[in-house]
Design a protein around this motif. Structure first.
Motif, PDB file in Angstrom:
ATOM      1  N   VAL A  75      -8.161  -8.058 -21.113  1.00  0.00           N
ATOM      2  CA  VAL A  75      -8.481  -7.487 -19.554  1.00  0.00           C
ATOM      3  C   VAL A  75      -7.788  -6.286 -19.586  1.00  0.00           C
ATOM      4  CG1 VAL A  75      -7.177  -8.195 -17.731  1.00  0.00           C
ATOM      5  CG2 VAL A  75      -7.028  -9.592 -18.307  1.00  0.00           C
ATOM      6  N   GLY A  76      -7.341  -5.753 -20.550  1.00  0.00           N
ATOM      7  CA  GLY A  76      -7.122  -4.181 -20.197  1.00  0.00           C
ATOM      8  C   GLY A  76      -8.367  -3.450 -20.550  1.00  0.00           C
ATOM      9  N   VAL A  77      -8.676  -3.757 -21.970  1.00  0.00           N
ATOM     10  CA  VAL A  77      -9.884  -3.361 -22.641  1.00  0.00           C
ATOM     11  C   VAL A  77     -10.887  -3.578 -22.138  1.00  0.00           C
ATOM     12  CG1 VAL A  77     -11.483  -3.015 -24.673  1.00  0.00           C
ATOM     13  CG2 VAL A  77      -8.927  -3.024 -24.768  1.00  0.00           C
ATOM     14  N   LEU A  78     -11.641  -4.749 -21.434  1.00  0.00           N
ATOM     15  CA  LEU A  78     -12.549  -5.504 -21.077  1.00  0.00           C
ATOM     16  C   LEU A  78     -12.765  -4.228 -19.399  1.00  0.00           C
ATOM     17  CD1 LEU A  78     -13.174  -9.031 -21.510  1.00  0.00           C
ATOM     18  CD2 LEU A  78     -14.107  -7.633 -22.541  1.00  0.00           C
ATOM     19  N   ALA A  79     -11.744  -4.460 -18.648  1.00  0.00           N
ATOM     20  CA  ALA A  79     -11.743  -3.616 -17.628  1.00  0.00           C
ATOM     21  C   ALA A  79     -12.279  -2.475 -17.449  1.00  0.00           C
ATOM     22  CB  ALA A  79     -10.305  -3.636 -16.213  1.00  0.00           C
ATOM     23  N   GLY A  80     -11.108  -1.986 -18.556  1.00  0.00           N
ATOM     24  CA  GLY A  80     -11.165  -0.039 -19.126  1.00  0.00           C
ATOM     25  C   GLY A  80     -13.296   0.496 -18.917  1.00  0.00           C
ATOM     26  N   LEU A  81     -13.336  -0.497 -20.533  1.00  0.00           N
ATOM     27  CA  LEU A  81     -14.945  -0.198 -20.760  1.00  0.00           C
ATOM     28  C   LEU A  81     -15.570  -0.388 -19.108  1.00  0.00           C
ATOM     29  CD1 LEU A  81     -14.830  -2.383 -24.623  1.00  0.00           C
ATOM     30  CD2 LEU A  81     -14.754   0.304 -23.540  1.00  0.00           C
ATOM     31  N   THR A  82     -15.701  -1.628 -18.332  1.00  0.00           N
ATOM     32  CA  THR A  82     -16.350  -1.885 -17.656  1.00  0.00           C
ATOM     33  C   THR A  82     -15.976  -1.048 -16.781  1.00  0.00           C
ATOM     34  OG1 THR A  82     -15.860  -4.406 -17.848  1.00  0.00           O
ATOM     35  CG2 THR A  82     -17.154  -3.786 -16.080  1.00  0.00           C
ATOM     36  N   VAL A  83     -15.096   0.223 -16.262  1.00  0.00           N
ATOM     37  CA  VAL A  83     -15.263   0.442 -15.158  1.00  0.00           C
ATOM     38  C   VAL A  83     -15.374   1.798 -15.674  1.00  0.00           C
ATOM     39  CG1 VAL A  83     -13.767   2.233 -13.633  1.00  0.00           C
ATOM     40  CG2 VAL A  83     -13.369  -0.287 -14.012  1.00  0.00           C
ATOM     41  N   SER A  84     -15.185   1.900 -17.023  1.00  0.00           N
ATOM     42  CA  SER A  84     -15.804   3.809 -17.831  1.00  0.00           C
ATOM     43  C   SER A  84     -16.940   3.587 -17.568  1.00  0.00           C
ATOM     44  CB  SER A  84     -15.415   3.854 -19.262  1.00  0.00           C
ATOM     45  OG  SER A  84     -15.628   4.709 -19.463  1.00  0.00           O
ATOM     46  N   ARG A  85     -18.408   2.351 -18.571  1.00  0.00           N
ATOM     47  CA  ARG A  85     -19.445   2.047 -18.795  1.00  0.00           C
ATOM     48  C   ARG A  85     -20.064   2.641 -17.161  1.00  0.00           C
ATOM     49  NH1 ARG A  85     -19.387  -2.412 -22.019  1.00  0.00           N
ATOM     50  NH2 ARG A  85     -19.794  -1.285 -24.598  1.00  0.00           N
ATOM     51  N   ALA A  86     -19.986   2.115 -16.110  1.00  0.00           N
ATOM     52  CA  ALA A  86     -19.384   2.054 -14.682  1.00  0.00           C
ATOM     53  C   ALA A  86     -19.828   3.105 -14.064  1.00  0.00           C
ATOM     54  CB  ALA A  86     -18.796   0.914 -13.411  1.00  0.00           C
ATOM     55  N   VAL A  87     -18.274   4.100 -14.334  1.00  0.00           N
ATOM     56  CA  VAL A  87     -18.381   5.335 -13.706  1.00  0.00           C
ATOM     57  C   VAL A  87     -19.726   6.669 -14.545  1.00  0.00           C
ATOM     58  CG1 VAL A  87     -16.686   7.419 -14.066  1.00  0.00           C
ATOM     59  CG2 VAL A  87     -16.023   4.998 -13.175  1.00  0.00           C
TER      60      VAL A  87
END
Length: 195
Positions: free
Chosen positions: A40-52
């Motif tokens: 969850v931590g890795v997927l959420a971090g990558l998703t938010v980072s790419r979106a930003v």
């Protein structure tokens, strides 16, 4: 002080005649929580980072530099009169033309002492509203990574909190079972002593 033996790796997974069903459940809960936390931590971090980073890239493409003009003189000493390079900025009203041709006014940071009509560079969005200068690609990457890291840590906390709550319930249940077993053992012991 509690008596502790030597530290045994993976003690929860070893066979033990005193191990109860709740101990085995706790093993799996702990393992599942750690795996889920990492995912969850890795997927959420990558998703938010790419979106930003994508949003900041979109801003770089859509926002445009526009020349605006001061609507009135700005109070203060002029940097050209003082002879020194002045990096101080003050807020003043400026006017520019929006993409639809209409005149717009707003506040922008300008040099003190600038006369009315002085050209000032501002940034606008597609609708002609004032915005800040877009980030550079390297600034956007740093900002996206920081926000993604924070989002990943926050998201990873959810399974950990759930695991702590569930283990607390298992611990209370295990203690209640121990109390019941000790009460039965104590009753048997008393019967043998009296009989």
């Amino acid at each position: 002080m509690a008596l502790r033996g030597p530290k045994v790796w993976l003690w929860r997974w070893r066979r033990n005649p005193l191990k109860r069903r709740s101990d085995r459940v706790e093993c799996w809960v702990l393992l599942g929580a750690w795996v889920l936390t990492a995912l969850v931590g890795v997927l959420a971090g990558l998703t938010v980072s790419r979106a930003v980073e994508g949003e900041l890239a979109r801003e770089r493409v859509e926002w445009r530099r526009v020349e605006a003009r001061l609507t009135e003189p700005v109070p203060g000493s002029s940097p050209t009169r003082s002879g020194a390079a002045n990096t101080e900025r003050v807020w003043a009203e400026v006017r520019w033309s929006a993409p639809d041709g209409s005149d717009r006014t707003g506040q922008a940071r300008v040099r003190p002492g600038s006369p009315a009509g002085t050209p000032v560079t501002v940034w606008t969005d597609r609708r002609g509203r004032l915005v800040t200068e877009p980030t550079t690609p390297s600034e956007a990457r740093v900002r996206a990574n920081l926000i993604g890291t924070l989002a990943g840590v926050d998201a990873a906390a959810v399974p950990l909190v759930g695991e702590r709550l569930l283990r607390g319930r298992l611990e209370r249940r295990r203690l209640a079972q121990w109390d019941a077993d000790w009460a039965r053992f104590d009753a048997l012991r008393r019967r043998r002593q009296t009989g």
